[in-house]
Structures are given as structure tokens and as C-alpha cells.
Write a protein that holds these residues in place. Structure first.
Motif: not given
Lengths: 534, 329
Positions: B10-14, B31-36, B211-222, B258-262
Motif C-alpha cells: 500500500v505504501l508503494a502504491l501511495i 486522473g482519467v486513464i487509471m479510473p476508467y 484505511l489509506s483511502i479513508a485517511l487520504s480523504g480525511i486529510l483532503m477534507a480537513h 489511485f488507491l480507490v482505483s486499485v
């Protein structure tokens, strides 16, 4: 004595990974391998003399291909298998639900790991991730060590389905064990305690190998005994065409103590209500050790029931007290060997009750039949004749978890006994614990694992024995009646095992009977009139 | 081993996402190719599994009955735990999927002084339920990025979930709950010896990923604020199939995406497929009516049986001697 086993139970898993821990065939935990003649009798592959504790299992040279091809075929035939291979999240909720795990502490007796034994091979051979990533995703090659592990642990599962009650995805280890045993049978790796009864049942109609005249002799013996106790002579018939009902019981009830007292109970009820029934020497087995061999063998042995009902021209079939027999009858028979359109929708000739719930399979459980009789006041009962017994009831796995026959036996027991105490709720009904010897594991050579597996059941009996003075363990299954006595003797001395219909037989007041001084076993009655606890 | 490998993965993915966006400027890829690609893999994987499962028939009716059967009319049946109709079976599955009913039965067996006791153990049920419901609410809340105008229920959900304010900022309950629940699910895997023994890397990896997805989301929000308007523009571009990559969103967002895509791509070939499997389990989704209605097995084939004729041929003389009727004398 019980401490010998208790002191060795350790739930802490070993340090070594389960993938690297080969199985050790220790005496007392495994059953002898199927004899050549047992396999030959029914045409099963790879008959030979062999023993599981020896290095060379004398497998066919292409054993690996046979097993993998067999697995592929079964993945295509059973959605259950596919799903149960893919959906487990290893949450561990099943771990301490297995009686063999509770009694042994062996981590591979956790249902999740028992299933992983199969899953690991599935991943390696049938999933992309498993092929590429191997052990990292829990995949491993099918080697002879893995095959031996399969044999050891899939013949250490009694297909009781208790884990399946607790699994959030309903993963049923019984289904996986059935399929794994089916695979093992493809290369001749059954146990003889199953293969022997299967061979017997195929030829003689029952697991014990009783030939027709011997079967009749055993029933006649019950009839004589009954006359001695009750003064009434019952007159069962055999292979009689034109009877209204064909009655099929597990053969253990005809043959062995204490099952035969249950059989006597059946005979008394039928006699008293004047049921027009016949027994059959050809379909003289309710049980079906084919269930513990393969789906095909289950079908081959079960076919006799409908075939005999059709030949004799009966209207419907009544089945005795047996656990796995009812798994087969309730969940498989109609699908495998039906439709039974030569039979009629079962109707009780005594009460007129239509057994609507059995209108397709056309087979009724005797507890349903008798509960209906009692409800309609058709049996004169004197529950005081069971006062010498303080009764608790053991739900058998299959009627509980593959049928839901929970209240019928309880209603009967409450009607025929005055002292009845339930075991703790985590150990009865759908959460009931196996006797520890089901699914063909009731041999002598594996007694240690039977006692271990039976410990949770025994522990609950001990609880009601200490609290209420329970001395009678009632059950609804012929294997229970055969295996619970030694289990009780080991863990809870002073508790005897009774079939539900033996208790009925004790209480049933027959027309024209003499005054009873003993129960069906010849034990003196001990009426305690003013004391009733139900 | 499984824990470390999963954590490093997971750290490598980040790191990959950070390097890709912040250093190499690969916003279009992440932003585009990976999510698709991820969404395509997710959908194709789900369809593949469902077809694979559906192609294997259900030869026998094998519900695990957890209550009284419906048989004699005067005995009350337990319709949910032992369904007698398809409707009751559907209710049973719904209760499994929504409330984890089987898990609610959980107890813990304990052996002390030679006696077994069954202790209260609903933590797994509670942790699992809170985790899954939080995840669902969070996914639904995210619909506000993918819809214009935003549907009323999404706004309502957002208001309910976000009624707490800290320092004038919305603090979502589900954000807190999912962090706690995932942490609990991880800790029990490590702490309970049996669960640790059965755990595979594939059990730890999705926990770390979520966990990483949630943390990155919370980081972004706050904490590391991103341009929400630009994020919505990108999201709307994706769902309307006219992708654009707005300037200056910030690397943290691409890590999150990217983590969500994975997770999406990983989902179907992993144990996460239980999300679909739960609805198909034949021990839960079939009514217990196999004596009332005949269940048909599509591959039922004829088998060798020992016929009555063969039986009588072998035992005829013995039967006659014992006065058992025979067909032929």
C-alpha cells in the motif's frame, strides 16, 4: 480420566504456519482405510489393501490428474462449491463453533482452515491470482502430503453444519467435506467404517448386512420382549403388498441396544392406533452412508426407498428416528430419485391430518406423525411411567440444521415425561452440538477424537446433570443412540441414552395391556406423583 | 509476513501516485486513464464472477435451517430462520446482507476448569456492521461529485452524517467510525491468535488499502485542502465520458483516487467479492420446502442400483423359509 483429554487441549496455535505443518497420523484420531472388498462390492475405484499411517497409499499413477479433473467437474456442478471457494473472508467466527476444534485445539479443525485445505488447491489450479502469486494468496500445489491432510481432516468433520449457522455467508463445511470425500473416493481413499456399511447396504438393504431372515428375527425378538413387558403381542408385517404405509427405520434401531427400545416404541404406537403398515427387508435401512461417500452413492443407496414403496403399492412412507437419514430424505431424495408420483400425499389414517409439508416427497417423520397423534388425543399416555427418568433432549444435527424439526420431539417428550430440562441454549436446537461421531466416524479405532468431538455435547449434559439431576439423554438419531452411551460413560457417568419413541413406548397405555412394573428396558418404574417439572 | 508485505504494497502504491503526479505530471494517467481502467476491471470482474457462479447450478436444496420448520399447523414456524417460501428466504438474505444476522449469533467458547462456557462476543458483528455501513454512506455521499444537480437524498445524507461541526468545519461521523472500525478489524486479526493464524496477505491488504483511502480523504477534507470545484469538474468529466484534467487539484487527491482505483480493480479477484456472493449462498437463499415442492437437479443422471429382483434372487430361499413374501416361487 477425563483430565487425560482436557489437559491436552490448547487453543494457542503453533508457531509453524499451517501450510508448512504436515499431518501426523496418531493412533486414536483416524479410521482404517477402506478394504478392497468393500470398494469392489459397489464398483468404486482403486480397491487395494492399504493403511493411512503407512507411507505408500498405493494411489493410481495419475492420482493428481484424477483429483484436479474431479474438482473441476464439481466446480461446474455445484454452485455451493464455487461460492464457498471464493467468498470466505476468514473472519474466524466459525473457529470455536466446531466440536472437533473445541475438543482438540488442532487449528486445522477450525472450519475455516478445514475449508482452506481445499481452497488452497483450488486457488493454485483454478484462479489466475493463485497461479501467479502462489502461497502469497494462500495457494498451494496438490501433493501427496496435501492429499493425506485432506483424508485426515475431511474424515474428522462430521458434516454437522454447526459452523454454517454462524458463518455470515452461510459457508457450509458439510458441503465441502462431502465434496472432498467424493474426490478422495475417486482414488480409493475412503475409510472402511463407511465403505463397509455402504457395501452391506447395497447388497442386503442395511448397513449391518442383516439378511432378510435375520432382520425379521431381530424384529421378532423385539416383539417377544414387548409381550413380556406389556402383555400385548404386536404383529408387524414384512414386505407386505397393499399396506397403506411403508415404515423405514435406521437399521441400528433393529439391531443394537439401546436403539431397539426405540424400535419397540414405534411398534407399540403403530399397534395402538391400528396403522396399516409394513416393514421391508429390502429397504431395511433408513440411514445412508452413501451420503458420506459421494452424491452418486447416496443416490444409489437411497433408490431402494421409492423402489420398494412402488413395488409394495403403499400410499406413503413413514420414517423413523435418524439424523443423517433425514438429511437425505428431506433435502435430497425427491430431487435424486423422485418424482414419487406413484405415491399419494401423506394423510394420517388416524387423525385425518394431511401432511401438506411432505406432499411432494411423500415421506413423513415419525416425530411429526406421533406429535399429531398426541395433539389429537389418539394416544392414552401415562407420563408417570417415565418418572424414574429426568430427561434432557439432544437435537441431532441434521433434523435441527437441515430440516428444523425442533418442536415436534419436544412436544412429544413433554407429553410422555414429567421431568424434562433443556440444556443451555447455545448447545441445543440450531446450535446443537454433534455427538462427535457422525458422518460415518463412529468407528472404534478413532475413539480419542470421538471423545474429544463429543466433549461440548457432554459438557452441556453434565451441566443439567449437576443442576437438575438429569439421568436420561433423549435423542432422535440411531447414531446418537450408538455413540452417546460411551461418550456419557467417559464424560458424564450415570446418564443413559434414550430414543424419543422409547419414552413414548414407556408411557403409552395399550388397550388390553397388563399392569406395567418396568419400562421397556426392564428397569423398575418409580412414580413420583406430586413432583412435576417440565 | 502478510502484514508487512501488505503494508509495503500500500505504501508503494501511495508513492507511485505521488511520484507520478507531483514529479512526473501524469495527471491524465492517474486522473482519467487509471479510473476508467479500474472501473472497467471492476465491472468486468463482477460480471465474470457472477456468470461463473451462475453457470454452476444449484443441484440440491440445502438451506441451513436455524429455526422451527413449517410442518404441523399448530406448531409455530420460524419464517425468517427457516423460510418456507421464496419471500421469506429473500427476507432472510436481506437481513444477512443488511444486519449480518448470522454473525449476531456469535459467541466465544471458553474452557476453564474442565467446563465450557459461551461468552458474549458481538464485537466482530458490531465492528463489521459499522465498517460496512460507514463505507456505504461514504460512497453515497461521494455521489455529490458525480451528479449535477445533486439528488436530495445525497444532500440529506450529508447533512445527517455531518451534523457535527468542529472549528466551523463539518466532521463526518462515518469518517471517524470507519477509521475506528477498520483499525478494530485489523487489530483483532493481529491480536486473536486463531485469527492471526488463518490470516493471509489478502486479508491485510484490503484493510490497509481502505484505511489509506479513508485517511487520504480525511486529510483532503480537513488538512491539505484541495480545490473542490476542480475535483467536481474532473469527476463530472469522468461520468459524462468527456474527461478533463483541471489544473491544480493537488497530489493528495490523485493518491486518494489511485488507491480507490486499485481497490476497484482488486475487488473482483479477491475475497471482497463476498459482497456479491452473500446473495447467492444456497444455504441461505433457498426456502426449506424440499419435501413440499420437488427441487430439480439439471444434471441428475441415472445410477446403478441393486434392484429388488437381484435381491430376491440372492435371498429367495431364506425369505421363503422365514415366511417373508416373495415375487417368484
Amino acid at each position: 480420566m477425563a483430565d487425560e483429554i482436557l489437559s491436552t487441549i490448547d487453543y494457542k496455535p503453533p508457531r509453524r504456519r499451517w501450510l508448512d505443518t504436515p499431518v501426523e497420523f496418531r493412533r486414536g484420531t483416524w479410521c482404517y482405510g477402506a478394504k478392497a472388498k468393500s470398494l469392489e462390492a459397489v464398483g468404486l475405484p482403486n480397491p487395494r489393501e492399504w493403511s493411512p499411517d503407512q507411507e505408500d497409499w498405493k494411489l493410481p499413477p495419475n492420482w493428481r490428474e484424477i483429483l484436479l479433473e474431479g474438482l473441476r467437474e464439481r466446480l461446474e456442478r455445484f454452485r455451493s462449491l464455487r461460492l464457498f471457494m471464493d467468498t470466505c473472508v476468514r473472519c474466524g467466527a466459525c473457529a470455536d463453533k466446531c466440536h472437533y476444534y473445541i475438543g482438540s485445539g488442532d487449528p486445522k479443525n477450525m472450519p475455516v482452515l478445514r475449508a482452506e485445505l481445499l481452497r488452497a488447491v483450488y486457488r493454485k489450479n483454478f484462479t489466475l491470482a493463485g497461479r501467479i502469486m502462489g502461497e502469497f494468496v494462500g495457494a498451494r500445489e496438490l501433493t501427496q502430503d496435501v492429499l493425506k491432510e485432506w483424508f485426515y481432516y475431511f474424515f474428522q468433520c462430521s458434516e454437522c453444519r454447526r459452523c454454517s449457522v454462524f458463518c455470515p455467508f452461510g459457508i457450509d463445511t458439510a458441503e465441502l467435506t462431502m465434496i472432498a470425500r467424493e474426490l478422495l473416493n475417486l482414488v480409493g481413499c475412503n475409510i472402511d467404517w463407511i465403505a463397509g456399511p455402504v457395501a452391506n447396504c447395497y447388497r442386503t438393504g442395511n448397513h449391518l448386512g442383516l439378511e432378510p431372515h435375520a432382520f425379521k428375527d431381530m424384529v421378532d425378538f423385539c416383539v417377544d420382549e414387548l409381550e413380556e413387558v406389556t402383555g400385548v403381542r404386536v404383529e408387524p408385517t414384512f414386505n407386505r403388498k397393499g399396506a397403506e404405509v411403508l415404515f423405514i427405520a435406521p437399521s441400528g434401531d433393529v439391531f443394537a441396544d439401546p436403539g431397539m427400545y426405540t424400535f419397540m416404541g414405534y411398534l407399540l404406537v403403530f399397534h395402538e392406533v391400528g396403522l396399516d403398515y409394513t416393514l421391508s427387508t429390502y429397504a431395511s435401512e433408513g440411514g445412508n452412508f452413501g451420503l458420506f461417500t459421494s452424491h452418486e452413492m447416496m443416490k444409489r443407496l437411497n433408490a431402494k426407498m421409492y423402489a420398494e414403496a412402488e413395488r409394495l403399492g403403499v400410499k406413503w412412507i413413514l420414517g423413523g428416528e435418524c439424523g443423517h437419514m433425514w438429511r437425505v430424505v428431506h433435502q435430497y431424495m425427491d430431487t435424486m430419485n423422485g418424482p414419487a408420483d406413484f405415491l399419494e400425499e401423506p394423510v394420517s389414517p388416524v387423525t385425518g391430518t394431511k401432511f401438506d409439508h411432505a406432499k411432494s416427497t411423500k415421506m413423513v417423520h415419525i416425530a411429526e406423525f406421533t406429535a399429531d397423534l398426541i395433539r389429537h388425543g389418539k394416544l392414552k399416555l401415562d407420563p408417570g411411567r417415565n418418572d424414574h427418568l429426568r430427561v434432557t433432549f439432544h437435537d441431532s444435527c441434521n433434523p435441527a440444521r437441515a430440516m428444523g424439526l425442533l418442536e415436534e420431539p419436544r412436544y412429544i417428550i413433554r407429553s410422555v415425561c414429567r421431568h424434562f430440562h433443556e440444556m443451555p441454549e447455545n448447545t441445543i436446537r440450531e446450535q446443537t452440538f454433534c455427538c462427535g461421531s457422525g458422518a460415518g466416524l463412529n468407528a472404534d479405532e478413532n475413539m480419542e477424537i470421538r471423545l474429544r468431538g463429543g466433549f461440548p455435547r457432554a459438557n452441556a449434559v453434565r451441566y443439567v446433570r449437576e443442576k437438575y439431576g438429569v439421568n436420561a439423554l433423549a435423542c432422535l438419531c440411531a447414531i446418537d443412540r450408538a455413540v452417546l452411551p460411551p461418550l456419557m460413560e467417559y464424560w458424564v457417568p450415570g446418564v443413559d441414552v434414550y430414543g424419543v419413541h422409547e419414552l413414548v413406548g414407556n408411557a403409552l397405555v395399550l388397550k388390553g395391556e397388563k399392569e406395567r412394573t418396568t419400562d421397556l428396558r426392564g428397569e423398575p418404574l418409580d412414580r413420583t406423583d406430586d413432583d412435576e417439572d417440565l | 509476513m502478510g502484514i508487512r508485505v501488505s503494508l509495503f504494497a500500500v505504501l508503494a502504491l501511495i508513492l507511485v501516485a505521488y511520484v507520478g503526479v507531483a514529479l512526473l505530471g501524469l495527471e491524465l494517467l492517474f486522473g482519467v486513464i487509471m479510473p476508467y481502467a479500474a472501473m472497467a476491471a471492476f465491472l468486468a470482474g463482477l460480471v465474470y464472477h457472477v456468470i461463473k457462479w451462475a453457470r454452476s447450478p444449484v443441484p440440491f436444496r440445502i438451506p441451513t435451517t436455524c429455526g422451527q420448520q413449517r410442518a404441523l399447523p399448530w406448531i409455530k414456524a420460524s419464517e425468517v430462520d427457516n423460510p418456507s417460501t421464496a419471500v421469506s428466504a429473500a427476507a432472510r438474505v436481506a437481513l444477512e446482507a443488511l444486519l449480518f444476522r448470522s454473525l449476531l449469533r456469535n459467541t466465544k467458547a471458553e474452557l476453564a476448569d474442565g467446563s465450557l462456557a459461551y461468552r458474549w462476543e458481538k464485537w466482530l458483528w458490531l465492528g463489521g456492521l459499522l465498517f460496512h455501513w460507514s463505507l456505504l454512506v461514504i460512497v453515497l455521499r461521494h455521489l455529490r461529485f458525480f451528479t449535477e444537480p445533486v439528488p436530495g437524498f445525497v444532500n440529506l445524507l450529508r447533512d445527517l452524517d455531518g451534523f457535527l461541526h468542529v472549528n466551523l468545519q463539518v466532521l463526518y461521523i462515518t469518517d471517524i467510525v470507519i477509521l475506528l472500525a477498520v483499525t478494530y478489524l485489523f487489530l483483532r486479526r493481529v491480536v486473536i491468535p486463531q485469527v492471526r493464524y488463518i490470516s493471509l496477505p489478502g486479508d491485510y491488504f484490503p484493510l490497509f488499502l481502505i484505511l489509506s483511502i479513508a485517511l487520504s480523504g480525511i486529510l483532503m477534507a480537513h488538512f491539505i485542502r484541495v480545490d473542490v470545484v476542480a475535483v467536481k469538474e474532473l469527476a463530472m468529466g469522468l461520468v459524462t465520458f468527456s474527461p478533463t484534467v483541471p489544473e491544480g487539484i493537488g497530489a493528495i487527491f490523485y493518491i486518494h483516487l489511485f488507491l480507490v482505483s486499485v481497490l476497484l480493480a482488486y475487488f473482483p479477484s479477491s475475497k471482497l467479492i463476498h459482497m456479491v456472493g452473500i446473495f447467492l449462498s444456497p444455504t441461505r437463499n433457498l426456502p426449506n420446502d424440499s419435501r413440499r415442492r420437488r427441487h430439480v437437479n439439471p444434471w441428475n443422471y441415472p445410477v446403478d442400483v441393486h434392484t429388488y429382483e437381484e435381491y430376491e434372487d440372492e435371498f429367495r430361499e431364506k425369505m421363503k423359509k422365514a415366511d417373508i413374501p416373495v415375487e417368484r416361487y
